[in-house]
Design a protein around this motif. Structure first.
Motif, PDB file in Angstrom:
ATOM      1  N   MET A 156       0.623  -1.200  -0.088  1.00  0.00           N
ATOM      2  CA  MET A 156      -0.060   0.159  -0.052  1.00  0.00           C
ATOM      3  C   MET A 156       0.878   1.098   0.067  1.00  0.00           C
ATOM      4  O   MET A 156       1.911   1.376   0.505  1.00  0.00           O
ATOM      5  N   SER A 157       0.321   2.322  -0.661  1.00  0.00           N
ATOM      6  CA  SER A 157       1.162   3.554  -0.478  1.00  0.00           C
ATOM      7  C   SER A 157       1.158   4.307   0.778  1.00  0.00           C
ATOM      8  O   SER A 157       0.055   3.801   1.405  1.00  0.00           O
ATOM      9  N   ALA A 158       2.129   5.189   1.101  1.00  0.00           N
ATOM     10  CA  ALA A 158       2.205   5.948   2.359  1.00  0.00           C
ATOM     11  C   ALA A 158       0.731   6.494   2.301  1.00  0.00           C
ATOM     12  O   ALA A 158       0.137   6.676   3.372  1.00  0.00           O
ATOM     13  N   TYR A 178       9.335  13.794  -0.767  1.00  0.00           N
ATOM     14  CA  TYR A 178       8.036  14.519  -1.159  1.00  0.00           C
ATOM     15  C   TYR A 178       7.399  14.862  -0.093  1.00  0.00           C
ATOM     16  O   TYR A 178       6.975  13.979   0.553  1.00  0.00           O
ATOM     17  N   HIS A 179       7.346  16.142   0.202  1.00  0.00           N
ATOM     18  CA  HIS A 179       6.682  16.571   1.515  1.00  0.00           C
ATOM     19  C   HIS A 179       5.296  17.112   1.175  1.00  0.00           C
ATOM     20  O   HIS A 179       5.144  18.115   0.653  1.00  0.00           O
ATOM     21  N   TYR A 183       2.857  14.657   5.703  1.00  0.00           N
ATOM     22  CA  TYR A 183       3.783  13.481   5.469  1.00  0.00           C
ATOM     23  C   TYR A 183       4.827  13.536   4.450  1.00  0.00           C
ATOM     24  O   TYR A 183       4.329  14.600   3.577  1.00  0.00           O
ATOM     25  N   SER A 184       5.612  12.661   4.339  1.00  0.00           N
ATOM     26  CA  SER A 184       6.765  12.824   3.452  1.00  0.00           C
ATOM     27  C   SER A 184       6.790  11.321   2.973  1.00  0.00           C
ATOM     28  O   SER A 184       6.762  10.424   3.505  1.00  0.00           O
ATOM     29  N   THR A 185       7.113  11.326   1.562  1.00  0.00           N
ATOM     30  CA  THR A 185       7.328   9.897   0.982  1.00  0.00           C
ATOM     31  C   THR A 185       8.761  10.075  -0.043  1.00  0.00           C
ATOM     32  O   THR A 185       9.173  11.089  -0.299  1.00  0.00           O
ATOM     33  N   ALA A 186       9.194   9.045  -0.327  1.00  0.00           N
ATOM     34  CA  ALA A 186      10.501   8.833  -1.292  1.00  0.00           C
ATOM     35  C   ALA A 186       9.881   9.066  -2.636  1.00  0.00           C
ATOM     36  O   ALA A 186      10.665   9.136  -3.595  1.00  0.00           O
ATOM     37  N   ASP A 187       8.843   8.729  -2.824  1.00  0.00           N
ATOM     38  CA  ASP A 187       8.133   8.786  -4.457  1.00  0.00           C
ATOM     39  C   ASP A 187       6.726   9.035  -4.261  1.00  0.00           C
ATOM     40  O   ASP A 187       5.720   8.706  -3.524  1.00  0.00           O
TER      41      ASP A 187
END
Length: 139
Positions: free
Chosen positions: A1-3, A57-58, A132-136
């Motif tokens: 699942m995605s963040a 990515y914030h 939140y932040s993600t790498a993609d």
């Protein structure tokens, strides 16, 4: 699942613990339960701020909660109780177990909606900002 999906699922789970009916992405049912109704809408993640090294990515994702109560007696008090329970559920863990940097709700703008042949509704859309932040952007 995605963040994003993990966070929205955790938010819905948090609201499912309240004594009201909590739905996600559903249409308003014909009957509103006596305790009220919450419908979580996924909302918009918006344009992220990007940092490099490491690439992150914030987001300040704006989800929405539709809060609805129905009745003729104490509808205002029931609506206030419902909104307070949303606030308490968010304040109990502002990071959703570490999934978010911060979760905050904005003030509701309630409206009274008369229904022909039935008790009126009191409802509001309550924006909830998920930081939140993600790498993609797709993960």
């Amino acid at each position: 699942m995605s963040a994003r999906e993990t966070i929205l699922t955790a938010l819905h789970t948090r609201f499912s613990m309240l004594p009201t009916c909590a739905l996600r992405g559903d249409v308003l049912p014909e009957r509103v339960p006596a305790q009220g109704l919450l419908i979580l809408r996924d909302g918009e993640p918006g344009e992220p701020e990007v940092t490099l090294s490491p690439l992150r990515y914030h987001y300040q994702h704006r989800a929405e909660i539709e809060a609805v109560v129905q009745g003729t007696n104490d509808r205002d008090a029931a609506f206030d109780t419902l909104c307070a329970s949303i606030g308490a559920a968010l304040a109990a863990d502002r990071t959703l177990g570490g999934l978010c940097d911060w979760v905050e709700a904005e003030a509701p703008q309630p409206v009274d909606l008369p229904l022909e042949g039935a008790a009126g509704l009191k409802a509001a859309v309550i924006p909830v900002v998920l930081h939140y932040s993600t790498a993609d952007p797709l993960s």
